[in-house]
Design a protein around this motif. Structure first.
Motif, PDB file in Angstrom:
ATOM      1  N   PRO A 140       1.385   9.754 -41.097  1.00  0.00           N
ATOM      2  CA  PRO A 140       1.770  10.192 -42.288  1.00  0.00           C
ATOM      3  C   PRO A 140       3.101   9.866 -42.780  1.00  0.00           C
ATOM      4  CG  PRO A 140       0.546  12.091 -41.184  1.00  0.00           C
ATOM      5  CD  PRO A 140       0.885  10.990 -40.221  1.00  0.00           C
ATOM      6  N   HIS A 141       3.204   9.351 -43.946  1.00  0.00           N
ATOM      7  CA  HIS A 141       4.313   8.966 -44.650  1.00  0.00           C
ATOM      8  C   HIS A 141       4.934   7.785 -44.174  1.00  0.00           C
ATOM      9  CE1 HIS A 141       4.600  13.495 -45.835  1.00  0.00           C
ATOM     10  NE2 HIS A 141       3.712  12.947 -46.293  1.00  0.00           N
ATOM     11  N   ALA A 142       4.138   6.936 -43.199  1.00  0.00           N
ATOM     12  CA  ALA A 142       4.742   5.952 -42.459  1.00  0.00           C
ATOM     13  C   ALA A 142       3.798   4.739 -42.252  1.00  0.00           C
ATOM     14  CB  ALA A 142       5.446   6.261 -41.149  1.00  0.00           C
ATOM     15  N   ASP A 143       2.719   4.913 -42.015  1.00  0.00           N
ATOM     16  CA  ASP A 143       1.781   3.820 -41.568  1.00  0.00           C
ATOM     17  C   ASP A 143       0.319   4.153 -41.683  1.00  0.00           C
ATOM     18  OD1 ASP A 143       0.869   1.298 -40.670  1.00  0.00           O
ATOM     19  OD2 ASP A 143       1.458   1.732 -38.600  1.00  0.00           O
ATOM     20  N   THR A 200       9.059   9.231 -53.316  1.00  0.00           N
ATOM     21  CA  THR A 200       9.452   9.477 -51.873  1.00  0.00           C
ATOM     22  C   THR A 200       8.244   8.934 -51.106  1.00  0.00           C
ATOM     23  OG1 THR A 200       8.215  11.349 -52.010  1.00  0.00           O
ATOM     24  CG2 THR A 200      10.487  11.894 -52.537  1.00  0.00           C
ATOM     25  N   PRO A 201       8.417   8.515 -49.791  1.00  0.00           N
ATOM     26  CA  PRO A 201       7.442   8.289 -48.972  1.00  0.00           C
ATOM     27  C   PRO A 201       6.229   9.239 -49.073  1.00  0.00           C
ATOM     28  CG  PRO A 201       9.465   8.077 -47.888  1.00  0.00           C
ATOM     29  CD  PRO A 201       9.822   8.605 -48.895  1.00  0.00           C
ATOM     30  N   ALA A 202       6.367  10.408 -49.232  1.00  0.00           N
ATOM     31  CA  ALA A 202       5.219  11.387 -49.236  1.00  0.00           C
ATOM     32  C   ALA A 202       4.498  11.168 -50.602  1.00  0.00           C
ATOM     33  CB  ALA A 202       5.645  12.769 -49.298  1.00  0.00           C
ATOM     34  N   GLN A 203       5.138  10.813 -51.626  1.00  0.00           N
ATOM     35  CA  GLN A 203       4.380  10.542 -52.889  1.00  0.00           C
ATOM     36  C   GLN A 203       3.684   9.366 -52.943  1.00  0.00           C
ATOM     37  OE1 GLN A 203       8.148  10.859 -55.213  1.00  0.00           O
ATOM     38  NE2 GLN A 203       7.138  12.692 -56.264  1.00  0.00           N
ATOM     39  N   GLN A 261       2.582   0.095 -44.877  1.00  0.00           N
ATOM     40  CA  GLN A 261       3.660   0.396 -44.038  1.00  0.00           C
ATOM     41  C   GLN A 261       5.006   1.174 -45.105  1.00  0.00           C
ATOM     42  OE1 GLN A 261       4.296  -2.740 -41.650  1.00  0.00           O
ATOM     43  NE2 GLN A 261       2.762  -1.673 -39.943  1.00  0.00           N
ATOM     44  N   LEU A 262       5.159   2.259 -44.915  1.00  0.00           N
ATOM     45  CA  LEU A 262       6.291   2.998 -45.795  1.00  0.00           C
ATOM     46  C   LEU A 262       7.322   3.263 -45.128  1.00  0.00           C
ATOM     47  CD1 LEU A 262       3.343   3.359 -47.054  1.00  0.00           C
ATOM     48  CD2 LEU A 262       4.218   5.325 -47.878  1.00  0.00           C
ATOM     49  N   GLY A 263       8.592   3.108 -45.725  1.00  0.00           N
ATOM     50  CA  GLY A 263       9.955   3.478 -45.260  1.00  0.00           C
ATOM     51  C   GLY A 263      10.870   4.040 -46.141  1.00  0.00           C
TER      52      GLY A 263
END
Length: 161
Positions: free
Chosen positions: A81-84, A22-25, A99-101
């Motif tokens: 958080p969880h994105a950039d 997951t993006p959080a992980q 950068q996460l998506g």
């Protein structure tokens, strides 16, 4: 792993990978800058100055190329958080980012970038030429290191699935 290179402006670099976590992980890994030496082949050690990592936090890296070592200082300039997550390196003006998506299957698309919104400092260009083998070989080394960083983050994230 995909190694996607968007059209690059001058010295901008980017590498992308899909991670089955997951993006959080993934966020937890890429923002744990004290562990950056586990991901990046160039980082020897990172010391965070002050409290927990957030917008404005400063840290110091000790970097390497073969036997050569040099310090850099950085400041977190984006922290969503969880994105950039991005930090600007004081010495050369570059911005390094993750950068996460989310993907449709519950994973995360991660793009690792070296952004150069104001170019790279003249001093850094001279030092790269004199001490690090020149701009083209060093950029190739950075690009390979970015791919290796993402592969290591992927391996760590997916080992906990």
């Amino acid at each position: 792993m995909t190694d996607a290179h968007a059209p690059e402006r001058d010295d901008e670099l980017q590498t992308t990978i899909t991670i089955e976590a997951t993006p959080a992980q993934v966020w937890a890994l890429v923002t744990d800058v004290k562990r950056m030496n586990e991901w990046s082949p160039q980082v020897v050690k990172t010391v965070v100055l002050g409290g927990p990592l957030r917008l404005g936090t400063r840290f110091v890296n000790l970097n390497r190329q073969g036997w050569k070592r040099w310090p850099t200082t950085a400041k977190v300039v984006r922290f969503q958080p969880h994105a950039d997550f991005a930090f600007r390196v004081t010495e050369n003006g570059t911005i390094w980012s993750f950068q996460l998506g989310p993907t449709d299957d519950g994973g995360t698309l991660v793009t690792h970038r070296r952004e150069t919104p104001n170019g790279i400092s003249a001093l850094s260009r001279v030092l790269t030429k004199v001490a690090l083998g020149g701009q083209e070989p060093f950029v190739a080394e950075l690009r390979a290191g970015m791919a290796q960083t993402l592969a290591r983050v992927k391996a760590e994230a997916e080992s906990h699935q």
